[in-house]
Design a protein around this motif. Structure first.
Motif, mmCIF file in Angstrom:
data_model
loop_
_atom_site.group_PDB
_atom_site.id
_atom_site.type_symbol
_atom_site.label_atom_id
_atom_site.label_comp_id
_atom_site.label_asym_id
_atom_site.label_seq_id
_atom_site.Cartn_x
_atom_site.Cartn_y
_atom_site.Cartn_z
ATOM 1 N N ALA A 148 17.580 7.545 -3.493
ATOM 2 C CA ALA A 148 18.819 8.242 -3.141
ATOM 3 C C ALA A 148 20.011 7.287 -3.158
ATOM 4 O O ALA A 148 21.084 7.624 -3.669
ATOM 5 N N GLU A 149 19.822 6.084 -2.627
ATOM 6 C CA GLU A 149 20.908 5.098 -2.584
ATOM 7 C C GLU A 149 21.347 4.654 -3.969
ATOM 8 O O GLU A 149 22.522 4.366 -4.191
ATOM 9 N N HIS A 150 20.381 4.583 -4.896
ATOM 10 C CA HIS A 150 20.680 4.058 -6.228
ATOM 11 C C HIS A 150 20.779 5.139 -7.295
ATOM 12 O O HIS A 150 20.976 4.825 -8.472
ATOM 13 N N GLY A 151 20.614 6.390 -6.893
ATOM 14 C CA GLY A 151 20.736 7.493 -7.853
ATOM 15 C C GLY A 151 19.662 7.487 -8.921
ATOM 16 O O GLY A 151 19.933 7.774 -10.078
ATOM 17 N N VAL A 152 18.430 7.149 -8.521
ATOM 18 C CA VAL A 152 17.314 7.125 -9.464
ATOM 19 C C VAL A 152 16.189 7.995 -8.921
ATOM 20 O O VAL A 152 16.276 8.530 -7.822
ATOM 21 N N SER A 153 15.120 8.108 -9.686
ATOM 22 C CA SER A 153 13.968 8.916 -9.257
ATOM 23 C C SER A 153 13.164 8.174 -8.192
ATOM 24 O O SER A 153 13.304 6.957 -8.020
ATOM 25 N N VAL A 154 12.301 8.898 -7.519
ATOM 26 C CA VAL A 154 11.423 8.295 -6.521
ATOM 27 C C VAL A 154 10.500 7.279 -7.196
ATOM 28 O O VAL A 154 10.223 6.211 -6.638
ATOM 29 N N GLU A 155 10.042 7.590 -8.402
ATOM 30 C CA GLU A 155 9.190 6.641 -9.133
ATOM 31 C C GLU A 155 9.943 5.335 -9.383
ATOM 32 O O GLU A 155 9.362 4.257 -9.279
ATOM 33 N N GLN A 156 11.231 5.439 -9.706
ATOM 34 C CA GLN A 156 12.037 4.222 -9.874
ATOM 35 C C GLN A 156 12.182 3.493 -8.541
ATOM 36 O O GLN A 156 12.173 2.262 -8.499
ATOM 37 N N GLY A 157 12.289 4.246 -7.454
ATOM 38 C CA GLY A 157 12.337 3.634 -6.124
ATOM 39 C C GLY A 157 11.063 2.859 -5.838
ATOM 40 O O GLY A 157 11.110 1.755 -5.292
ATOM 41 N N LYS A 158 9.913 3.424 -6.216
ATOM 42 C CA LYS A 158 8.636 2.727 -6.052
ATOM 43 C C LYS A 158 8.614 1.446 -6.876
ATOM 44 O O LYS A 158 8.142 0.401 -6.418
ATOM 45 N N LYS A 159 9.134 1.528 -8.096
ATOM 46 C CA LYS A 159 9.181 0.341 -8.952
ATOM 47 C C LYS A 159 10.076 -0.739 -8.347
ATOM 48 O O LYS A 159 9.777 -1.928 -8.447
ATOM 49 N N MET A 160 11.154 -0.321 -7.707
ATOM 50 C CA MET A 160 12.040 -1.284 -7.059
ATOM 51 C C MET A 160 11.292 -2.032 -5.955
ATOM 52 O O MET A 160 11.443 -3.254 -5.809
ATOM 53 N N ILE A 161 10.497 -1.313 -5.191
ATOM 54 C CA ILE A 161 9.707 -1.950 -4.137
ATOM 55 C C ILE A 161 8.721 -2.936 -4.745
ATOM 56 O O ILE A 161 8.603 -4.083 -4.284
ATOM 57 N N MET A 162 8.019 -2.510 -5.779
ATOM 58 C CA MET A 162 7.040 -3.394 -6.416
ATOM 59 C C MET A 162 7.713 -4.637 -6.992
ATOM 60 O O MET A 162 7.182 -5.743 -6.871
ATOM 61 N N LEU A 221 10.461 4.995 2.033
ATOM 62 C CA LEU A 221 11.357 3.920 1.613
ATOM 63 C C LEU A 221 11.754 4.105 0.148
ATOM 64 O O LEU A 221 12.925 3.957 -0.209
ATOM 65 N N ALA A 222 10.799 4.456 -0.696
ATOM 66 C CA ALA A 222 11.095 4.692 -2.111
ATOM 67 C C ALA A 222 12.089 5.838 -2.270
ATOM 68 O O ALA A 222 13.003 5.765 -3.104
ATOM 69 N N ARG A 223 11.949 6.871 -1.458
ATOM 70 C CA ARG A 223 12.895 7.995 -1.512
ATOM 71 C C ARG A 223 14.301 7.547 -1.110
ATOM 72 O O ARG A 223 15.284 7.927 -1.735
ATOM 73 N N MET A 276 0.845 -1.165 0.000
ATOM 74 C CA MET A 276 0.000 0.000 0.000
ATOM 75 C C MET A 276 0.895 1.235 0.000
ATOM 76 O O MET A 276 1.926 1.254 0.659
ATOM 77 N N GLU A 277 0.482 2.240 -0.737
ATOM 78 C CA GLU A 277 1.271 3.463 -0.807
ATOM 79 C C GLU A 277 0.967 4.348 0.399
ATOM 80 O O GLU A 277 0.011 5.109 0.398
ATOM 81 N N THR A 278 1.785 4.212 1.416
ATOM 82 C CA THR A 278 1.655 5.001 2.636
ATOM 83 C C THR A 278 2.827 5.967 2.716
ATOM 84 O O THR A 278 3.754 5.900 1.898
ATOM 85 N N GLU A 279 2.816 6.840 3.712
ATOM 86 C CA GLU A 279 3.953 7.741 3.908
ATOM 87 C C GLU A 279 5.236 6.934 4.102
ATOM 88 O O GLU A 279 6.291 7.304 3.575
ATOM 89 N N SER A 280 5.140 5.837 4.833
ATOM 90 C CA SER A 280 6.323 5.007 5.086
ATOM 91 C C SER A 280 6.861 4.378 3.810
ATOM 92 O O SER A 280 8.073 4.336 3.598
ATOM 93 N N SER A 281 5.957 3.887 2.949
ATOM 94 C CA SER A 281 6.437 3.257 1.716
ATOM 95 C C SER A 281 7.035 4.296 0.764
ATOM 96 O O SER A 281 8.007 4.011 0.059
ATOM 97 N N VAL A 282 6.471 5.501 0.763
ATOM 98 C CA VAL A 282 7.039 6.568 -0.071
ATOM 99 C C VAL A 282 8.409 6.979 0.478
ATOM 100 O O VAL A 282 9.349 7.221 -0.285
#
Length: 76
Positions: free
Chosen positions: A15-29, A9-11, A1-7
């Motif tokens: 930051a760790e991988h040098g990608v966008s937040v949207e890419q961070g979300k995709k990594m989680i998915m 984590l995506a951030r 679920m997209e919660t403040e905590s999951s967002v």
């Protein structure tokens, strides 16, 4: 679920991988094995179901399970 905590984590992943937040979300998915609808469910979607189930319109619904996960868990 997209919660403040999951967002958050995506951030952090972004930051760790040098990608966008949207890419961070995709990594989680991807770590969950993919999300068939292409996005995580939103809290409002769960709230809408709860409001419906608590209403008189759902008065005859009993003993039912609802999975709101965007298709992550296959239902067989």
């Amino acid at each position: 679920m997209e919660t403040e905590s999951s967002v958050d984590l995506a951030r952090r992943l972004a930051a760790e991988h040098g990608v966008s937040v949207e890419q961070g979300k995709k990594m989680i998915m991807q770590s969950l094995g993919g999300v068939p609808i292409g996005r995580p469910p939103k809290p409002e979607e769960i709230a809408t179901l709860i409001a419906f189930l608590a209403s008189d319109r759902a008065g005859s619904i009993t003993g039912t399970e609802y999975v709101i996960d965007g298709g992550i868990v296959p239902i067989v």
